[in-house]
Design a protein around this motif. Structure first.
Motif, mmCIF file in Angstrom:
data_model
loop_
_atom_site.group_PDB
_atom_site.id
_atom_site.type_symbol
_atom_site.label_atom_id
_atom_site.label_comp_id
_atom_site.label_asym_id
_atom_site.label_seq_id
_atom_site.Cartn_x
_atom_site.Cartn_y
_atom_site.Cartn_z
ATOM 1 N N GLY A 51 -14.310 46.592 18.709
ATOM 2 C CA GLY A 51 -15.454 46.281 19.582
ATOM 3 C C GLY A 51 -15.580 47.326 20.673
ATOM 4 O O GLY A 51 -15.115 48.467 20.539
ATOM 5 N N ASP A 52 -16.219 46.941 21.774
ATOM 6 C CA ASP A 52 -16.400 47.874 22.888
ATOM 7 C C ASP A 52 -15.050 48.305 23.439
ATOM 8 O O ASP A 52 -14.152 47.475 23.622
ATOM 9 C CB ASP A 52 -17.212 47.223 24.009
ATOM 10 N N TRP A 53 -14.914 49.587 23.733
ATOM 11 C CA TRP A 53 -13.663 50.086 24.284
ATOM 12 C C TRP A 53 -13.472 49.538 25.695
ATOM 13 O O TRP A 53 -14.442 49.215 26.389
ATOM 14 C CB TRP A 53 -13.661 51.600 24.299
ATOM 15 N N ASN A 54 -12.223 49.431 26.115
ATOM 16 C CA ASN A 54 -11.908 48.920 27.443
ATOM 17 C C ASN A 54 -12.161 49.982 28.508
ATOM 18 O O ASN A 54 -12.019 51.182 28.265
ATOM 19 C CB ASN A 54 -10.435 48.489 27.523
ATOM 20 N N ARG A 55 -12.486 49.497 29.690
ATOM 21 C CA ARG A 55 -12.676 50.379 30.844
ATOM 22 C C ARG A 55 -12.577 49.505 32.076
ATOM 23 O O ARG A 55 -13.335 48.546 32.221
ATOM 24 C CB ARG A 55 -14.040 51.060 30.766
ATOM 25 N N HIS A 56 -11.610 49.782 32.965
ATOM 26 C CA HIS A 56 -11.422 48.951 34.148
ATOM 27 C C HIS A 56 -10.882 49.775 35.301
ATOM 28 O O HIS A 56 -10.315 50.854 35.098
ATOM 29 C CB HIS A 56 -10.501 47.758 33.849
ATOM 30 N N GLU A 57 -11.064 49.282 36.506
ATOM 31 C CA GLU A 57 -10.736 50.022 37.728
ATOM 32 C C GLU A 57 -9.242 49.923 38.044
ATOM 33 O O GLU A 57 -8.831 49.304 39.029
ATOM 34 C CB GLU A 57 -11.573 49.487 38.898
ATOM 35 N N THR A 58 -8.416 50.552 37.197
ATOM 36 C CA THR A 58 -6.969 50.523 37.371
ATOM 37 C C THR A 58 -6.362 51.860 36.962
ATOM 38 O O THR A 58 -6.964 52.637 36.217
ATOM 39 C CB THR A 58 -6.317 49.432 36.502
ATOM 40 N N ASP A 59 -5.172 52.132 37.480
ATOM 41 C CA ASP A 59 -4.307 53.181 36.948
ATOM 42 C C ASP A 59 -3.277 52.480 36.087
ATOM 43 O O ASP A 59 -2.637 51.523 36.528
ATOM 44 C CB ASP A 59 -3.632 53.954 38.084
ATOM 45 N N ASP A 60 -3.087 52.951 34.842
ATOM 46 C CA ASP A 60 -2.336 52.206 33.840
ATOM 47 C C ASP A 60 -1.103 52.934 33.335
ATOM 48 O O ASP A 60 -1.080 54.169 33.260
ATOM 49 C CB ASP A 60 -3.236 51.909 32.631
ATOM 50 N N MET A 61 -0.092 52.144 32.967
ATOM 51 C CA MET A 61 1.093 52.649 32.284
ATOM 52 C C MET A 61 1.464 51.675 31.182
ATOM 53 O O MET A 61 1.486 50.466 31.401
ATOM 54 C CB MET A 61 2.266 52.798 33.252
ATOM 55 N N LEU A 62 1.734 52.178 29.987
ATOM 56 C CA LEU A 62 2.212 51.384 28.861
ATOM 57 C C LEU A 62 3.536 51.960 28.373
ATOM 58 O O LEU A 62 3.638 53.177 28.145
ATOM 59 C CB LEU A 62 1.198 51.390 27.716
ATOM 60 N N HIS A 63 4.529 51.097 28.232
ATOM 61 C CA HIS A 63 5.824 51.485 27.686
ATOM 62 C C HIS A 63 6.046 50.646 26.433
ATOM 63 O O HIS A 63 6.051 49.409 26.508
ATOM 64 C CB HIS A 63 6.940 51.233 28.700
ATOM 65 N N VAL A 64 6.197 51.288 25.289
ATOM 66 C CA VAL A 64 6.296 50.584 24.011
ATOM 67 C C VAL A 64 7.688 49.971 23.867
ATOM 68 O O VAL A 64 8.702 50.665 23.953
ATOM 69 C CB VAL A 64 5.994 51.521 22.831
ATOM 70 N N LEU A 65 7.716 48.650 23.645
ATOM 71 C CA LEU A 65 8.968 47.926 23.448
ATOM 72 C C LEU A 65 9.284 47.739 21.972
ATOM 73 O O LEU A 65 10.441 47.809 21.556
ATOM 74 C CB LEU A 65 8.896 46.561 24.136
ATOM 75 N N SER A 66 8.269 47.461 21.161
ATOM 76 C CA SER A 66 8.471 47.280 19.725
ATOM 77 C C SER A 66 7.190 47.637 18.984
ATOM 78 O O SER A 66 6.090 47.574 19.542
ATOM 79 C CB SER A 66 8.868 45.831 19.410
ATOM 80 N N GLY A 67 7.346 48.009 17.726
ATOM 81 C CA GLY A 67 6.192 48.353 16.914
ATOM 82 C C GLY A 67 5.653 49.737 17.236
ATOM 83 O O GLY A 67 6.328 50.573 17.837
ATOM 84 N N VAL A 68 4.418 49.964 16.843
ATOM 85 C CA VAL A 68 3.758 51.255 17.020
ATOM 86 C C VAL A 68 2.439 51.034 17.749
ATOM 87 O O VAL A 68 1.669 50.138 17.400
ATOM 88 C CB VAL A 68 3.484 51.937 15.655
ATOM 89 N N LEU A 69 2.183 51.828 18.777
ATOM 90 C CA LEU A 69 0.941 51.772 19.538
ATOM 91 C C LEU A 69 0.131 53.027 19.256
ATOM 92 O O LEU A 69 0.663 54.144 19.315
ATOM 93 C CB LEU A 69 1.238 51.681 21.036
ATOM 94 N N VAL A 70 -1.152 52.856 18.941
ATOM 95 C CA VAL A 70 -2.066 53.979 18.780
ATOM 96 C C VAL A 70 -3.112 53.874 19.889
ATOM 97 O O VAL A 70 -3.880 52.907 19.927
ATOM 98 C CB VAL A 70 -2.738 53.988 17.394
#
Length: 198
Positions: free
Chosen positions: A133-152
């Protein structure tokens, strides 16, 4: 089949969230239009959320929190217990996740006040960009750290990035982006998500 965001949310966490939004709004003496104006979206959307007919997206939850003048964690977690000091220990996955289009969220440390960032566990449940669907967009600075699986991670202006357990990505949340579960359909992609509202 109805779009994911239009499916009624009868599960207990969604009922609690809908009731909390309505309770907080009425406690402030606001009608639905007043809160919708403060949050910056249509009154009809708020009405559907309060009546359990619409599962709010992450962006709508952020706008509701801003409309109430609270953190996102305050909004989506059960009413916090008052604590002394600033130490919160959470063992294991905290409670039932909040289902969102393309994700499942578990807010962390909702009892901590005054911090410049917020954190969550997040599972990315959508594996197909065409179904995102529509891509996300929000007023934040973000960090993602992968714990399990694969993130694209798909972002506007950059090639897609594939991340594995132990990998971390920092990015501007105002940039249109889509986080997808990589790997097989049976693999769970779970990440630590830390963000700072602007």
């Amino acid at each position: 089949m109805a779009p994911l965001t239009d499916r009624p949310r009868a599960a207990e966490p969604h009922q609690e969230l809908a009731q909390r939004i309505k309770r907080w709004r009425e406690a402030r003496g606001w009608n639905q239009q007043a809160l919708a104006d403060r949050a910056g979206f249509a009154r009809s959307t708020l009405s559907k959320i309060e009546n359990g007919l619409l599962s709010p997206t992450f962006e709508i939850l952020l706008k509701l929190a801003q409309g109430f003048g609270c953190t996102l964690s305050d909004l989506v977690r059960a009413e916090p217990v008052a604590l002394v000091g600033r130490l919160v220990v959470e063992r294991g996955t905290p409670g039932v996740g909040i289902d969102n289009p393309n994700t499942r969220l578990w807010p962390l440390g909702a009892d901590l006040r005054g911090r410049p960032f917020q954190s969550m566990l997040v599972e990315f449940t959508q594996g197909d960009l065409a179904g995102f669907g529509d891509w996300n967009r929000h007023e934040t600075d973000d960090m993602l750290h992968v714990l399990s699986g694969v993130l694209v991670l798909h972002t506007e202006g950059y090639a897609p990035v594939t991340l594995h357990p132990g990998d971390t990505v920092h990015f501007d949340g105002t940039m249109p982006h889509a986080c997808l579960r990589g790997g097989t359909e049976t693999e769970t992609c779970r990440c630590l998500y830390v963000f700072a509202p602007r």
